[in-house]
Design a protein around this motif. Structure first.
Motif, short mmCIF file in Angstrom:
data_model
loop_
_atom_site.label_atom_id
_atom_site.label_comp_id
_atom_site.label_asym_id
_atom_site.label_seq_id
_atom_site.Cartn_x
_atom_site.Cartn_y
_atom_site.Cartn_z
N LEU A 1 0.75 -1.16 -0.01
CA LEU A 1 -0.04 0.01 -0.09
C LEU A 1 0.90 1.23 -0.13
N THR A 2 0.47 2.42 -0.94
CA THR A 2 0.91 3.35 -0.59
C THR A 2 0.00 4.56 0.13
N ARG B 1 4.01 6.73 2.81
CA ARG B 1 4.67 5.52 3.15
C ARG B 1 4.15 4.52 2.22
N HIS B 2 5.28 3.42 2.39
CA HIS B 2 4.63 2.17 1.56
C HIS B 2 4.63 0.98 2.75
N LEU B 3 3.43 0.48 2.79
CA LEU B 3 3.31 -0.66 3.75
C LEU B 3 3.30 -2.07 3.15
N PRO B 4 3.88 -3.00 3.57
CA PRO B 4 3.68 -4.37 3.03
C PRO B 4 2.27 -4.95 3.06
N VAL B 5 1.84 -5.92 1.99
CA VAL B 5 0.89 -6.65 2.14
C VAL B 5 0.89 -8.10 1.94
N GLY C 1 12.06 -0.57 -7.04
CA GLY C 1 11.18 -0.20 -5.70
C GLY C 1 10.24 0.96 -5.85
N PRO C 2 9.24 1.29 -4.88
CA PRO C 2 8.25 2.06 -5.16
C PRO C 2 8.67 3.49 -5.35
N ASP C 3 9.73 4.04 -4.96
CA ASP C 3 10.37 5.24 -5.08
C ASP C 3 11.72 5.43 -6.10
N GLU C 4 11.95 4.22 -6.76
CA GLU C 4 12.96 4.25 -7.62
C GLU C 4 12.51 4.44 -9.30
N ALA C 5 13.52 4.76 -10.14
CA ALA C 5 13.07 4.82 -11.49
C ALA C 5 12.63 3.54 -12.03
N ALA D 1 7.25 -3.44 -0.95
CA ALA D 1 7.37 -2.21 -0.34
C ALA D 1 8.79 -1.46 -0.22
N GLU D 2 9.75 -2.35 -0.23
CA GLU D 2 11.03 -2.00 -0.08
C GLU D 2 11.62 -2.14 -1.21
N THR D 3 12.69 -1.44 -1.54
CA THR D 3 13.53 -1.44 -2.79
C THR D 3 14.47 -2.47 -2.42
N ARG D 4 14.65 -3.34 -3.74
CA ARG D 4 15.48 -4.37 -3.91
C ARG D 4 16.65 -3.87 -4.83
N SER D 5 17.93 -4.38 -4.71
CA SER D 5 18.89 -4.07 -5.48
C SER D 5 19.83 -5.21 -5.60
#
Length: 636
Positions: free
Chosen positions: A103-104, A109-113, A333-337, A346-350
């Motif tokens: 969820l955004t 904030r981004h919350l896991p579902v 991720g939600p806030d990445e390009a 919800a978390e960036t993965r790299s």
């Protein structure tokens, strides 16, 4: 535990690809309002769709972002439901549903579902059959792939095998390398070899025999010793792996497997190219995972590791000239390009491989007689590249003027942008220092129909070069790439679409036939060297049964292990073209591999099945014997 959970089901309907039903549960102690729901799924919503109970705000390939009705508030313990009709394909398996969700909130904030399987409504999903029979080994020796010729008498299991006196240092070193391989694969098992003579053991005498073929070996068992003959280092390596396998089976399953006391094994590979591909763009695999996979390939006598390092979803190789490729292109991720895809939440993965990582992996592969073939997938499948280096884009081209089959808009490097070639030249220059092998794989697959046709720069190029259409533009591009690789001492490998639009010079070009088996015959007839890797048998992400409960992809149908094992890649290939077929390869595409358990369930035992097809002649294959042995083989 997540405070929110998403459940999904699918129901077939007349005249379409069915209806998806989504239910979001609020398990928190606070009401939920002013939010967006994002989820990833390979079952994509089409442009023309109906969303009842919400609206699709944004979609990028497998990423979907849904807005609830205006003013909706979901109370604690309550839920919000919406449905979607209008899909790009019909889901076939339980893994066709949600792969991640979050969820955004209004404050950013981004919350896991949490989420579950895709449930099937209105239809019986069928029962999944057993994928592997108990098996039966009429000859009690655990060898996989099975050798070319074998005549053995079983005897007592030695405590250990060791090099005879005055064994040359190179043979002792190879024995030590295979001993270490066994210890990594089976750390809880007793070792098969010792460098010192041991009471109750048997000596191995090493003989160099120039009359033996390249990569081949012979083993002769006598009452006093084992004689291993070979002409080269690879044959010596494979012979020692066979001895380690014989020891392993005789110890692991004493009821069914024995160690030879007398007789001979004469063995050599059926094909020179015995490959396994790994896609690290969709899901990232650590250096330790890649090293483990290389060990498994070596145990199965596979000799090519095709490393798929870039795709729309990520660029995984450090290029020091262009650090943006991994700073931007290896992060989702939600806030990445790059928005979340295929299991990102919800978390960036790299994740990417530093050049020192690559050197370590390539060196490890070389020690196991495995060549690493790197793949930079161009010109299509380049979303991560284009978002990292915006100078590669023709700014006059309309956005979303074409879409790839996976739904990515404008995802192909532009053949008319001169920076494209400068960029790739510098990438190749760095890759040459990392990968000493013969081939660079450049992809060349799935460029969208109509790509580049709204690019003014490409329009001008087509007029200047008398080029018509996307396929001929790709051919123009790939011919330039082949020249660039040749200047750097590398041969071009690619997927079968490299042949489209006129293709490239056949000399020194290797193409992989993946769409269907007949394509490989067509490529050989056109003069290309061919590796067979058909999705219908050798794509290890395909589901293994038709049942809904089986995980995996479905575009190429389903491939039970027995089908993968029995498949004959040469098929209807005329004898005159046999020399054009270099071998076979398994492909591990990772869209569905959200866990180690799924990886192992889908890849094994089908990877050893391909390995036996690559090594063992058709008349020597035996499914029941394979099934009895492969259950003792290592997984990731």
């Amino acid at each position: 535990m997540a405070d929110y959970r998403l459940e999904t089901s699918w129901r077939p309907i007349e005249g379409g690809f069915g209806r998806l039903n989504f239910t979001l549960f609020n398990l928190s102690s606070e009401p939920l309002s002013g939010f967006l729901l994002a989820y990833t799924s390979e079952t994509r919503v089409a442009d023309k769709h109906v969303c009842d109970g919400g609206s699709l705000k944004r979609q990028v390939a497998h990423f979907h972002e849904v807005r609830p009705p205006e003013g909706l508030s979901v109370p604690p313990g309550g839920h919000w439901q919406f449905t979607v009709e209008g899909l790009t394909r019909e889901p076939k398996h339980v893994t066709s549903g949600v792969k991640s969700a979050y969820l955004t909130l209004g404050d950013g904030r981004h919350l896991p579902v949490g989420f579950g399987d895709l449930l099937l409504e209105g239809r019986n999903g069928g029962a999944a059959p057993p994928l592997l029979p108990p098996g039966r080994a009429e000859e009690p020796y655990s060898l996989l792939p099975w050798p070319l010729a074998l005549g053995l008498k079983a005897g007592e299991l030695p405590v250990v095998l060791y090099p005879a006196e005055r064994t040359r240092p190179e043979a002792v070193k190879t024995l030590s390398l295979v001993l270490s391989l066994h210890q990594r694969l089976y750390p809880a098992e007793n070792v098969p070899f010792s460098l010192c003579a041991a009471e109750g053991g048997r000596a191995i005498r090493f003989v160099t025999e120039s009359s033996i073929a390249a990569f081949a070996y012979e083993l002769r068992f006598t009452a006093h010793e084992i004689v291993l003959s070979s002409a080269d280092a690879a044959g010596l390596h494979y012979g020692l792996i066979s001895l380690a396998q014989l020891m392993h089976g005789a110890r692991t399953d004493r009821e069914h497997f024995r160690f030879p006391s007398f007789g001979t094994i004469a063995d050599q590979p059926r094909y020179n190219w015995r490959g396994c591909h790994l896609d690290v763009a969709r899901q990232f695999y650590s250096v330790a995972d890649v090293l483990r996979l290389l060990d498994i390939l070596a145990w199965n006598k596979l000799n090519i590791f095709h490393w798929h390092l870039t795709d729309d979803e990520a660029w995984r190789l450090e290029i020091k000239t262009y650090p943006q490729l991994t700073e931007t292109g290896a992060r989702r991720g939600p806030d990445e390009a790059l928005v979340p895809q295929l299991g990102d939440g919800a978390e960036t993965r790299s994740g990417h491989y530093a050049q020192e990582d690559v050197r370590r992996i390539v060196a490890h592969a070389a020690s196991l007689h495995i060549e690493v073939v790197p793949e930079i997938d161009i010109p299509g499948h380049s979303t991560a590249t284009l978002l990292s280096l915006t100078g590669l884009v023709d700014g006059q081209e309309a956005p979303d003027s074409y879409r790839a089959v996976q739904g990515y808009p404008n995802n192909a490097l532009n053949p008319a942008v001169e920076f494209t070639y400068e960029f790739l030249g510098k990438v190749f220059d760095e890759m040459v220092t990392l990968f000493p092998g013969e081939y660079f794989h450049i992809g060349g697959d799935e460029v969208a129909s109509g790509a580049w046709l709204s690019s003014p720069l490409c329009t001008a190029l087509m007029e200047r070069e008398k080029i018509a259409g996307t396929a001929e533009l790709q051919s123009y591009f790939l011919k330039r790439i082949k020249t660039m690789l040749s200047e750097r001492g590398k041969k071009l490998a690619g997927w079968n679409e490299v042949s489209h639009g006129g293709g490239v010079d056949r000399d020194g070009t290797l193409l992989m036939a993946w769409e269907k088996p007949a394509v490989g015959i067509e490529l050989a007839q056109q003069g290309y060297d061919v590796v067979m890797t058909p999705g219908q048998a050798y794509y290890l992400d395909m589901a293994q049964a038709e049942a809904w409960s089986e995980p995996g992809a479905s575009w190429a149908g389903h491939a039970p292990p027995e089908h993968t094992y029995a498949y004959e890649a040469e098929g209807e290939l005329p004898d005159a073209l046999r020399e054009k077929m270099l071998g076979v390869q398994a492909c591990i595409w990772t869209e569905n591999f959200l866990s180690r358990a799924y990886f192992n369930r889908l890849v094994f035992p089908r990877l050893p099945a391909v390995a036996e097809a690559a090594w063992t002649p058709l008349e020597r294959k035996d499914w029941d014997r394979f099934a009895a042995i492969v259950r003792m083989w290592p997984v990731l």
